[in-house]
Motif scaffolding. Sequence first.
Motif, PDB file in Angstrom:
ATOM      1  N   ALA A  31      91.679  30.796  73.514  1.00 22.11           N
ATOM      2  CA  ALA A  31      91.947  29.497  72.825  1.00 22.11           C
ATOM      3  C   ALA A  31      93.293  28.977  73.350  1.00 22.11           C
ATOM      4  CB  ALA A  31      92.088  29.742  71.373  1.00 22.11           C
ATOM      5  N   GLN A  32      93.453  29.202  74.958  1.00 23.91           N
ATOM      6  CA  GLN A  32      94.645  28.638  75.274  1.00 23.91           C
ATOM      7  C   GLN A  32      95.969  29.157  74.693  1.00 23.91           C
ATOM      8  OE1 GLN A  32      91.823  26.346  74.768  1.00 23.91           O
ATOM      9  NE2 GLN A  32      91.084  27.191  76.685  1.00 23.91           N
ATOM     10  N   GLY A  33      96.091  30.264  74.251  1.00 27.05           N
ATOM     11  CA  GLY A  33      97.221  30.603  73.809  1.00 27.05           C
ATOM     12  C   GLY A  33      97.482  30.451  72.343  1.00 27.05           C
ATOM     13  N   GLU A  34      96.634  29.944  71.676  1.00 26.01           N
ATOM     14  CA  GLU A  34      96.624  29.453  70.216  1.00 26.01           C
ATOM     15  C   GLU A  34      96.508  30.785  69.439  1.00 26.01           C
ATOM     16  OE1 GLU A  34      94.065  27.200  67.288  1.00 26.01           O
ATOM     17  OE2 GLU A  34      95.599  25.970  68.433  1.00 26.01           O
ATOM     18  N   SER A  35      97.261  31.326  68.531  1.00 23.02           N
ATOM     19  CA  SER A  35      96.906  32.481  67.814  1.00 23.02           C
ATOM     20  C   SER A  35      96.130  32.257  66.548  1.00 23.02           C
ATOM     21  CB  SER A  35      98.477  33.073  67.486  1.00 23.02           C
ATOM     22  OG  SER A  35      99.030  32.341  66.818  1.00 23.02           O
ATOM     23  N   PRO A  36      95.285  33.225  66.153  1.00 23.04           N
ATOM     24  CA  PRO A  36      94.309  32.903  64.981  1.00 23.04           C
ATOM     25  C   PRO A  36      95.192  32.669  63.632  1.00 23.04           C
ATOM     26  CG  PRO A  36      94.316  35.203  65.604  1.00 23.04           C
ATOM     27  CD  PRO A  36      95.290  34.605  66.587  1.00 23.04           C
ATOM     28  N   ILE A  37      94.575  32.012  62.789  1.00 23.68           N
ATOM     29  CA  ILE A  37      95.092  31.742  61.353  1.00 23.68           C
ATOM     30  C   ILE A  37      94.864  32.844  60.302  1.00 23.68           C
ATOM     31  CG2 ILE A  37      95.169  29.224  61.499  1.00 23.68           C
ATOM     32  CD1 ILE A  37      92.617  29.378  60.110  1.00 23.68           C
ATOM     33  N   LEU A  38      95.607  33.096  59.341  1.00 22.70           N
ATOM     34  CA  LEU A  38      95.457  34.007  58.580  1.00 22.70           C
ATOM     35  C   LEU A  38      94.011  34.133  57.892  1.00 22.70           C
ATOM     36  CD1 LEU A  38      96.645  36.153  56.491  1.00 22.70           C
ATOM     37  CD2 LEU A  38      96.993  34.488  54.661  1.00 22.70           C
ATOM     38  N   PRO A  39      93.095  33.086  57.520  1.00 25.58           N
ATOM     39  CA  PRO A  39      91.823  33.370  57.082  1.00 25.58           C
ATOM     40  C   PRO A  39      90.862  34.285  58.130  1.00 25.58           C
ATOM     41  CG  PRO A  39      92.352  31.265  56.562  1.00 25.58           C
ATOM     42  CD  PRO A  39      93.191  31.666  57.458  1.00 25.58           C
ATOM     43  N   VAL A  40      91.088  34.109  59.448  1.00 25.36           N
ATOM     44  CA  VAL A  40      90.281  34.810  60.513  1.00 25.36           C
ATOM     45  C   VAL A  40      90.465  36.409  60.151  1.00 25.36           C
ATOM     46  CG1 VAL A  40      90.327  35.393  62.771  1.00 25.36           C
ATOM     47  CG2 VAL A  40      90.577  33.065  62.257  1.00 25.36           C
ATOM     48  N   PHE A  41      91.627  36.860  59.792  1.00 28.18           N
ATOM     49  CA  PHE A  41      91.823  38.111  59.426  1.00 28.18           C
ATOM     50  C   PHE A  41      90.856  38.705  58.166  1.00 28.18           C
ATOM     51  CE2 PHE A  41      95.332  36.881  62.205  1.00 28.18           C
ATOM     52  CZ  PHE A  41      95.461  37.783  63.266  1.00 28.18           C
ATOM     53  N   PHE A  42      91.209  37.713  57.204  1.00 28.54           N
ATOM     54  CA  PHE A  42      90.248  38.228  56.121  1.00 28.54           C
ATOM     55  C   PHE A  42      88.609  38.403  56.516  1.00 28.54           C
ATOM     56  CE2 PHE A  42      93.882  36.455  54.059  1.00 28.54           C
ATOM     57  CZ  PHE A  42      94.255  37.389  52.860  1.00 28.54           C
ATOM     58  N   VAL A  43      88.360  37.399  57.134  1.00 26.16           N
ATOM     59  CA  VAL A  43      86.897  37.538  57.634  1.00 26.16           C
ATOM     60  C   VAL A  43      86.672  38.583  58.561  1.00 26.16           C
ATOM     61  CG1 VAL A  43      85.130  36.290  58.750  1.00 26.16           C
ATOM     62  CG2 VAL A  43      86.703  35.205  57.114  1.00 26.16           C
ATOM     63  N   SER A  44      87.568  38.828  59.436  1.00 34.78           N
ATOM     64  CA  SER A  44      87.542  40.000  60.448  1.00 34.78           C
ATOM     65  C   SER A  44      87.420  41.181  59.713  1.00 34.78           C
ATOM     66  CB  SER A  44      88.666  40.052  61.519  1.00 34.78           C
ATOM     67  OG  SER A  44      88.501  38.759  62.374  1.00 34.78           O
ATOM     68  N   ALA A  45      88.510  41.571  58.631  1.00 35.10           N
ATOM     69  CA  ALA A  45      88.354  42.801  57.947  1.00 35.10           C
ATOM     70  C   ALA A  45      86.932  42.847  57.199  1.00 35.10           C
ATOM     71  CB  ALA A  45      89.684  42.907  57.032  1.00 35.10           C
ATOM     72  N   ALA A  46      86.416  42.175  56.657  1.00 41.17           N
ATOM     73  CA  ALA A  46      85.318  42.230  56.043  1.00 41.17           C
ATOM     74  C   ALA A  46      83.981  42.457  56.917  1.00 41.17           C
ATOM     75  CB  ALA A  46      84.881  40.937  55.233  1.00 41.17           C
ATOM     76  N   MET A  47      84.215  42.013  58.112  1.00 43.80           N
ATOM     77  CA  MET A  47      83.112  42.314  59.308  1.00 43.80           C
ATOM     78  C   MET A  47      83.486  43.660  59.790  1.00 43.80           C
ATOM     79  SD  MET A  47      82.645  38.380  60.778  1.00 43.80           S
ATOM     80  CE  MET A  47      80.811  38.860  61.509  1.00 43.80           C
ATOM     81  N   LEU A  48      84.744  44.030  60.163  1.00 42.28           N
ATOM     82  CA  LEU A  48      84.935  45.238  60.836  1.00 42.28           C
ATOM     83  C   LEU A  48      85.117  46.533  59.951  1.00 42.28           C
ATOM     84  CD1 LEU A  48      87.892  43.952  63.132  1.00 42.28           C
ATOM     85  CD2 LEU A  48      85.517  44.547  63.756  1.00 42.28           C
ATOM     86  N   LEU A  49      85.047  46.301  58.650  1.00 42.23           N
ATOM     87  CA  LEU A  49      84.931  47.423  57.529  1.00 42.23           C
ATOM     88  C   LEU A  49      83.281  47.515  57.081  1.00 42.23           C
ATOM     89  CD1 LEU A  49      88.090  47.241  55.960  1.00 42.23           C
ATOM     90  CD2 LEU A  49      87.475  48.737  57.560  1.00 42.23           C
ATOM     91  N   HIS A  50      82.335  46.891  58.109  1.00 39.84           N
ATOM     92  CA  HIS A  50      80.822  46.896  57.725  1.00 39.84           C
ATOM     93  C   HIS A  50      80.142  47.594  58.785  1.00 39.84           C
ATOM     94  CE1 HIS A  50      76.902  44.902  56.798  1.00 39.84           C
ATOM     95  NE2 HIS A  50      77.237  45.568  55.730  1.00 39.84           N
ATOM     96  N   ARG A  51      79.968  48.739  58.725  1.00 36.88           N
ATOM     97  CA  ARG A  51      79.245  49.619  59.789  1.00 36.88           C
ATOM     98  C   ARG A  51      78.147  48.764  60.417  1.00 36.88           C
ATOM     99  NH1 ARG A  51      79.036  55.326  60.633  1.00 36.88           N
ATOM    100  NH2 ARG A  51      79.979  55.465  58.636  1.00 36.88           N
ATOM    101  N   ALA A  52      77.123  48.093  59.494  1.00 39.85           N
ATOM    102  CA  ALA A  52      76.210  47.420  60.185  1.00 39.85           C
ATOM    103  C   ALA A  52      76.424  46.126  61.228  1.00 39.85           C
ATOM    104  CB  ALA A  52      75.012  46.883  59.376  1.00 39.85           C
ATOM    105  N   THR A  53      77.497  45.599  60.686  1.00 42.11           N
ATOM    106  CA  THR A  53      78.002  44.383  61.464  1.00 42.11           C
ATOM    107  C   THR A  53      78.705  44.944  62.761  1.00 42.11           C
ATOM    108  OG1 THR A  53      78.602  43.213  59.557  1.00 42.11           O
ATOM    109  CG2 THR A  53      79.628  42.371  61.609  1.00 42.11           C
ATOM    110  N   VAL A  54      79.551  46.093  62.857  1.00 41.69           N
ATOM    111  CA  VAL A  54      80.026  46.628  64.005  1.00 41.69           C
ATOM    112  C   VAL A  54      79.114  47.066  64.945  1.00 41.69           C
ATOM    113  CG1 VAL A  54      81.580  48.510  64.662  1.00 41.69           C
ATOM    114  CG2 VAL A  54      82.203  47.190  62.773  1.00 41.69           C
TER     115      VAL A  54
END
Length: 164
Positions: A31-54
């Motif tokens: 994203a040309q240096g733009e850092s992610p916003i807080l909600p991205v981390f909430f969704v990422s955690a939900a996906m990364l802590l789900h074995r089938a998604t990973v």
Amino acid sequence: MKIDHEELLARNPALVASAFWHVAHRHAGAAQGESPILPVFFVSAAMLLHRATVTKIRAMQFDSGILKAVVEAPDILAGLQGRVESHADTTLSALQVGVASGLLVREGGEGFPRFRAIGGNDLPLAIRDLDPPVSHMLSAAKRLGTWFAMDGFDAARRQLNIEF
């Protein structure tokens, strides 16, 4: 041993902070240096802590995007909203650990806070884990960071059918 011992290990804030470093690093790169916003981390955690998604997304192409993952594996969406909500404490703890340890830096400004990855092109050697299943989780985190940057958070949120 507790019945949920494995889940508690996966929810380790240091492990999730390491994954968040990859999300933030790849997001900024796409994203040309733009850092992610807080909600991205909430969704990422939900996906990364789900074995089938990973399992599904860890080896997908970086240019595939979230929509392709959802089309090929609709079970990614099953319970995602609930996982976002139930992993909120883990998300916030991991962000605190990431900032306190120097992996991430919080950026202010208008709207949601953003979190930027600090350092070079990879995690410090002392916390880099190249063995499965941790390596699978970190590979998935790299893809999520890229996909959230490519698609934009609002589009990804609609594709994932989640509300904030």
